[in-house]
Write an enzyme that holds these catalytic residues in place. Sequence first.
Site, short mmCIF file in Angstrom:
data_model
loop_
_atom_site.label_atom_id
_atom_site.label_comp_id
_atom_site.label_asym_id
_atom_site.label_seq_id
_atom_site.Cartn_x
_atom_site.Cartn_y
_atom_site.Cartn_z
N ASN A 8 -40.40 -11.04 7.39
CA ASN A 8 -40.71 -10.16 7.64
C ASN A 8 -41.71 -9.12 7.12
O ASN A 8 -41.81 -8.85 6.09
CB ASN A 8 -39.84 -8.96 8.05
N TRP A 9 -42.79 -9.93 7.32
CA TRP A 9 -44.39 -9.16 7.01
C TRP A 9 -45.70 -8.40 7.33
O TRP A 9 -45.38 -7.99 6.25
CB TRP A 9 -45.34 -10.59 6.87
N LYS A 10 -44.12 -7.27 8.40
CA LYS A 10 -44.75 -5.95 7.68
C LYS A 10 -46.33 -5.92 8.60
O LYS A 10 -47.01 -6.91 8.89
CB LYS A 10 -44.40 -5.08 7.25
N HIS A 94 -36.51 -2.26 15.04
CA HIS A 94 -36.31 -2.05 12.73
C HIS A 94 -36.73 -0.40 12.67
O HIS A 94 -36.94 0.00 12.98
CB HIS A 94 -38.13 -2.73 12.20
N GLU A 96 -37.79 0.87 10.16
CA GLU A 96 -39.24 1.43 9.60
C GLU A 96 -40.16 1.53 11.60
O GLU A 96 -40.33 2.97 11.89
CB GLU A 96 -40.48 0.48 9.38
N GLU A 166 -29.72 -4.21 8.97
CA GLU A 166 -30.35 -3.05 7.45
C GLU A 166 -30.26 -1.81 7.37
O GLU A 166 -30.57 -1.49 7.71
CB GLU A 166 -31.99 -3.39 8.27
N GLY A 172 -37.24 -1.79 1.10
CA GLY A 172 -37.53 -1.54 0.11
C GLY A 172 -37.33 -1.16 -0.57
O GLY A 172 -37.97 -0.46 -2.27
N SER A 212 -34.21 -5.42 0.62
CA SER A 212 -34.40 -5.83 -0.68
C SER A 212 -33.56 -7.34 -1.31
O SER A 212 -32.86 -7.57 -2.12
CB SER A 212 -33.55 -4.81 -1.76
N GLY A 233 -37.90 -8.77 3.71
CA GLY A 233 -39.64 -7.81 3.69
C GLY A 233 -39.88 -8.32 2.00
O GLY A 233 -40.85 -9.83 2.42
N GLY A 234 -40.25 -7.56 1.46
CA GLY A 234 -41.21 -8.09 0.17
C GLY A 234 -41.17 -9.09 -0.25
O GLY A 234 -42.29 -9.45 -0.69
P1 PGA Z 1 -37.31 -5.53 1.94
O1 PGA Z 1 -37.58 -5.13 3.09
O2 PGA Z 1 -36.78 -6.72 1.44
O3 PGA Z 1 -38.96 -5.46 1.53
O4 PGA Z 1 -36.45 -4.69 1.54
C1 PGA Z 1 -36.60 -5.72 4.37
C2 PGA Z 1 -36.96 -5.81 5.90
O5 PGA Z 1 -37.66 -4.22 6.52
O6 PGA Z 1 -36.84 -5.88 6.71
#
Ligand code: PGA
Length: 248
Positions: A8-10, A94, A96, A166, A172, A212, A233-234
């Site tokens: 997930n590159w957001k 998601h 976010e 999640e 994050g 994470s 994500g990250g």
């Molecule tokens: P993260 O994000 O791996 O940076 O914690 C995961 C996500 O939001 O899907």
Amino acid sequence: MTNLIVANWKMHGTIGDTLKRLTEFRFKLAETTGLEIVFALPFTTLYSAHIALQETDFKTAGQDLYWELEGAYTGEIAGSFLKEAGCQYVLIAHSERRRLFGETDETANKKVRAALMQELIPILCIGETVEERNAGQAMEVLERQLKRALQEIAMTDLKHFVIAYEPVWAIGTGNNATVEQVGEVHSFIRNTLAKIYDAPTADQVRIIYGGSVKPDNAKELLRVKNVEGLLVGGASLVVDQFIKICQR
Ligand code: PGA
């Protein structure tokens, strides 16, 4: 069931950055990983990424969609547009989007239906906040999120689903859920799906974990019962880290 790894590159990456990163990833990753790998990218990069990945097994996903087919909805993206841009998957609700953009279980349900109508595979995200977990309400919250988002979704559609657990407190933050917590929640999700539908149907759904995920915890998380993949994500933005996560 093939494990699924979703990057997930957001809101990261111009078209140039995206193609550079995907090319590097493609050439550095060993031939076969036995995993299904999907890149959830910003809308503007999806079509170029699809073209760049055409001769590979890698797939793409939208990070959101709108439930109407078309119309006066400034700024929104229809499922058919994602499909045309080459997506096979779409992230839905998601945390976010829930937290920053006011998404609810009800809008998640509408989006799930819209995705299915376009034959996009929904990756439905659910997860509790730290307050809910500390108050002992995690399972209740997850059950409510699942039931509402799946309202009136047919059993035959469910087998194509991906559910992403999640926990909001793990996204994050660098603090992933422990293997015990993940095992407990994933088996709870499987049982809840079996209660809403039936056990054979629930067994066909892939339940993936996100929050994470890093090279040093990916392997142990993938070994947990009822974990059929990861949402990253990250760490998915750093080519060498994502390669480590995808390598056996
Ligand atoms: P993260 O994000 O791996 O940076 O914690 C995961 C996500 O939001 O899907």
